[in-house]
Scaffold this motif. Structure first.
Motif, PDB file in Angstrom:
ATOM      1  N   UNK A 162       9.359 -41.385   7.521  1.00  0.00           N
ATOM      2  CA  UNK A 162       9.949 -40.239   8.330  1.00  0.00           C
ATOM      3  C   UNK A 162       9.037 -38.948   8.550  1.00  0.00           C
ATOM      4  N   UNK A 163       8.599 -38.460   7.347  1.00  0.00           N
ATOM      5  CA  UNK A 163       7.878 -37.354   7.381  1.00  0.00           C
ATOM      6  C   UNK A 163       6.580 -37.219   8.142  1.00  0.00           C
ATOM      7  N   UNK A 164       6.215 -38.915   8.641  1.00  0.00           N
ATOM      8  CA  UNK A 164       4.741 -38.878   9.338  1.00  0.00           C
ATOM      9  C   UNK A 164       5.173 -38.946  10.815  1.00  0.00           C
ATOM     10  N   UNK A 165       6.703 -39.093  11.175  1.00  0.00           N
ATOM     11  CA  UNK A 165       7.143 -39.153  12.689  1.00  0.00           C
ATOM     12  C   UNK A 165       6.526 -37.979  13.407  1.00  0.00           C
ATOM     13  N   UNK A 166       6.211 -38.381  14.578  1.00  0.00           N
ATOM     14  CA  UNK A 166       5.656 -37.090  15.552  1.00  0.00           C
ATOM     15  C   UNK A 166       6.834 -37.204  16.748  1.00  0.00           C
ATOM     16  N   UNK A 167       7.363 -38.252  17.187  1.00  0.00           N
ATOM     17  CA  UNK A 167       8.173 -38.563  18.273  1.00  0.00           C
ATOM     18  C   UNK A 167       9.490 -38.779  17.930  1.00  0.00           C
ATOM     19  N   UNK A 168       9.829 -39.317  16.871  1.00  0.00           N
ATOM     20  CA  UNK A 168      11.293 -39.659  16.662  1.00  0.00           C
ATOM     21  C   UNK A 168      11.537 -41.087  16.429  1.00  0.00           C
ATOM     22  N   UNK A 169      12.544 -41.469  15.616  1.00  0.00           N
ATOM     23  CA  UNK A 169      13.009 -42.781  15.570  1.00  0.00           C
ATOM     24  C   UNK A 169      13.523 -43.454  16.898  1.00  0.00           C
ATOM     25  N   UNK A 170      13.377 -44.550  16.903  1.00  0.00           N
ATOM     26  CA  UNK A 170      14.060 -45.451  17.806  1.00  0.00           C
ATOM     27  C   UNK A 170      15.620 -44.757  18.271  1.00  0.00           C
ATOM     28  N   UNK A 171      16.343 -44.825  16.974  1.00  0.00           N
ATOM     29  CA  UNK A 171      17.806 -44.707  17.458  1.00  0.00           C
ATOM     30  C   UNK A 171      17.761 -43.050  18.084  1.00  0.00           C
ATOM     31  N   UNK A 172      17.008 -42.107  17.508  1.00  0.00           N
ATOM     32  CA  UNK A 172      17.127 -40.487  17.852  1.00  0.00           C
ATOM     33  C   UNK A 172      16.502 -40.653  19.371  1.00  0.00           C
ATOM     34  N   UNK A 173      15.598 -41.558  19.768  1.00  0.00           N
ATOM     35  CA  UNK A 173      14.893 -41.420  21.015  1.00  0.00           C
ATOM     36  C   UNK A 173      16.003 -41.936  22.172  1.00  0.00           C
ATOM     37  N   UNK A 174      16.849 -42.989  21.638  1.00  0.00           N
ATOM     38  CA  UNK A 174      17.998 -43.628  22.581  1.00  0.00           C
ATOM     39  C   UNK A 174      18.801 -42.524  22.561  1.00  0.00           C
ATOM     40  N   UNK A 175      19.308 -41.915  21.671  1.00  0.00           N
ATOM     41  CA  UNK A 175      20.495 -41.140  21.674  1.00  0.00           C
ATOM     42  C   UNK A 175      20.293 -39.823  22.466  1.00  0.00           C
ATOM     43  N   UNK A 176      19.190 -39.142  22.449  1.00  0.00           N
ATOM     44  CA  UNK A 176      18.850 -38.045  23.131  1.00  0.00           C
ATOM     45  C   UNK A 176      18.626 -38.256  24.619  1.00  0.00           C
TER      46      UNK A 176
END
Length: 302
Positions: free
Chosen positions: A267-281
């Motif tokens: 997770x600390x390497x994420x730059x765009x967000x997880x699948x769940x986060x992207x769907x939620x927003x």
């Protein structure tokens, strides 16, 4: 999506298939370089050079540039050959233009309601590689927005990758990608992008990545805001379109892409967000239609 026959944007620049070549100097240029020292040492040679200069600059004054003829084409001439696009490629470009035009309608309305003026971005279609104010980029980087020139860059082969490799087909999935990049343009106009850069200056990579995730999720939310207005005001969407966009948002989550690449999920390497986060927003923007609903930076949990 019910996009055919709708208004198209004037802000699409199609660079696909362009072959830019620089012509080399001709034999006269090579001879001039080779014998220039000898001519300078000779009185006759110097006279010839002076007369040549007079002829060249005299022609310039008369509107005639004879230098390229003397040099066999010149080293600075650039020729561009645009290959003919297939009907499918032409239709896809029209689709992009319609989606961009619809985002323009939405953001003009929203900016005007907030007492601001929306400045439309340009969208550049390219193949394989492109030059931008942010540097040279290949298709491998995917679609991107460059704040240096206020332009979105898109190689349409990315849509094939979405369908074939990521399992995210559909025209509204493609529209979501465009709307997301336009969302970055909105962030740039509102000063959000600059604030993110300032907040990350001198910070750890983990902090910079976390700020990037918030910025990307907000662009997803802004894409959802556009979708809300496209659906409610202009009936652009078909019944299954929302699911297409959510599938696309999930397909390009950092966690899913890391798993597909055979990597551990970090997770600390994420730059765009997880699948769940992207769907939620995206859903938050789509359900509210409000820019204020997209404050990912103040949210305690994304």
């Amino acid at each position: 999506m019910d996009w055919r026959g709708r208004k198209q944007s004037n802000n699409v620049e199609d660079r696909r298939g362009q072959d830019v070549q620089r012509a080399s100097g001709g034999g006269a240029a090579l001879l001039l370089v080779r014998f220039l020292p000898m001519m300078l040492r000779s009185k006759t040679g110097r006279i010839v050079l002076i007369l040549g200069a007079v002829v060249i600059f005299g022609g310039k004054m008369l509107g005639i540039d004879i230098l390229p003829m003397l040099l066999g084409g010149g080293t600075q001439s650039v020729s561009q050959n645009q290959r003919e696009m297939s009907p499918q490629e032409q239709e896809l470009a029209q689709f992009v233009s319609v989606v961009l035009a619809d985002t323009e309608t939405t953001w003009h309305q929203l900016f005007s309601a907030a007492g601001k003026t929306y400045q439309e971005p340009r969208l550049v279609l390219f193949s394989n590689r492109v030059n931008s104010a942010c540097g040279t980029a290949s298709s491998a980087v995917g679609p991107f927005y460059c704040p240096g020139d206020n332009q979105v860059y898109l190689d349409l082969s990315f849509f094939n990758d979405m369908r074939q490799q990521l399992g995210a087909p559909g025209d509204f999935a493609q529209a979501y990608v465009i709307a997301h990049e336009v969302g970055h343009h909105v962030q740039n106009l509102l000063g959000i992008s600059q604030q993110v850069r300032q907040a990350g200056a001198g910070k750890s990579q983990a902090t910079v990545n976390a700020l990037s995730v918030k910025q990307e999720l907000q662009a997803d939310c802004f894409a959802g805001v556009w979708g809300y207005h496209a659906d409610n005001q202009r009936q652009l969407l078909d019944p299954d379109d929302l699911e297409e966009a959510l599938t696309a948002a999930s397909a390009i989550g950092d966690d899913r892409l890391q798993r597909q690449a055979g990597q551990d999920v970090v997770p600390d390497s994420f730059t765009h967000g997880s699948s769940a986060q992207r769907v939620r927003w995206f859903k938050r923007g789509f359900e509210s239609g409000q820019v204020a609903a997209c404050d990912t930076f103040s949210a305690t949990a994304n």
